[in-house]
Design an enzyme around this catalytic site. Sequence first.
Site, PDB file in Angstrom:
ATOM      1  N   GLY A  64     -17.391 -15.959 -52.589  1.00  0.00           N
ATOM      2  CA  GLY A  64     -17.734 -16.825 -51.479  1.00  0.00           C
ATOM      3  C   GLY A  64     -17.259 -18.254 -51.660  1.00  0.00           C
ATOM      4  CG  HIS A 107     -24.229 -10.358 -55.937  1.00  0.00           C
ATOM      5  ND1 HIS A 107     -24.288  -9.726 -54.722  1.00  0.00           N
ATOM      6  CD2 HIS A 107     -23.637 -11.547 -55.688  1.00  0.00           C
ATOM      7  CE1 HIS A 107     -23.768 -10.497 -53.784  1.00  0.00           C
ATOM      8  NE2 HIS A 107     -23.368 -11.617 -54.353  1.00  0.00           N
ATOM      9  NE  ARG A 161     -20.022 -15.972 -62.371  1.00  0.00           N
ATOM     10  CZ  ARG A 161     -20.943 -15.016 -62.428  1.00  0.00           C
ATOM     11  NH1 ARG A 161     -20.622 -13.824 -62.930  1.00  0.00           N
ATOM     12  NH2 ARG A 161     -22.175 -15.225 -61.975  1.00  0.00           N
TER      13      ARG A 161
END
Length: 379
Positions: A78, A276, A330
């Site tokens: 996001g 997540h 990431r």
Amino acid sequence: MILNLDDYEIAARRRLPRPLFQYVAGASETAAAREDNRAALDELKLVPRVLRGVEGRTLRQRLLGEEWAAPFGIAPMGISALMALDGDNVAARVADREGIPYVLSGSSLTRLEEVIETNPRAWFQAYVPGEEDRIEALVARVAAAGYRTLVLTADTAVLANRENNLRAGFSTPLRFTPRLLWDFGIKPRWLLTTFLPTLRRRGMPHFENSHAQRGAPIVSRQAARDFGRKDHLNWDHVRRIRDQWKGKLVVKGVLSHLDVALARDIGCDGVVLSNHGGRQLDHAISAIRALPRAKAEAGHMAIMVDGGIRRGTDVVKALALGADFVFIGRPFLYASTIGGEGSLGGAVQIMKNEIYRDLGLLGLRSTGETRSSPVLHQT
């Protein structure tokens, strides 16, 4: 010097304002779930075979009816365009060039119609709205744009307790407090090459893909409300989406083998085992630990995993346990923040090189052989 994916995190910490870095790096509460993602992988040990003739190795892997150049893809991340200039399109272009899947996040700041033009093979990950008419409208929008794979995120029924975000000064909506302005101001390279150019080109970023219409700006209180009304979503909604959506349907955020079975019975094409990145339920089981039981219930479905993947050996371990594919989040976003397409392309190549080397050291010539060869040490 950048030699592996962990090095990109070190470089990104120096470049990004503290609130933005902590938003990406952080997890919920004690971060136990995030840390266990790595611990679960580190516990697995590999058994190499020697003198196997490993010339002509290949990384190619099939997933959901398509062949990809490697067994990993770029996970949805996001607000990437706030971290890296044009971050969503950067990732889409690199994935297209490198022949790997790219998943656009439902909390992205770039219109999904624009990203599919950048990469016609991109997938879209939806944070399903709270109302049935909005669900149907969003699914129709994704289909009209030309996406062929829809990923439903299932583990966000309730907003997580991300204390690290609050301590670092990050919030949704984004509040331009004196502290935040100071944090932005002391990172002039990011300010001058990412944030200000974004404002000049696109204006204040909006959550573009929360609904069928444009979402709220990142500074609006409506942004939090848009992502916060999910607690009544259930498997009946997935059934209705399955009836409406004609492409490939994947459910992300599944960890229980019982939920894998439900997705299979509804007719989903795959699931992504994921906690997540440790950002939702603290102490949630890692995807790697959940994988064996999930695989037993998968049936026809593809089983994908994410969480803590940093090395080629991690990818090999996941494939040997039964995963069909892995996704990395990431580290690839960190790479984009420090050098755009060139840096992200370098990160993808690092991972490809590691897997290629590791296959050779294990005595394997393809990723598919991880299933038929006793790669993992059995205690």
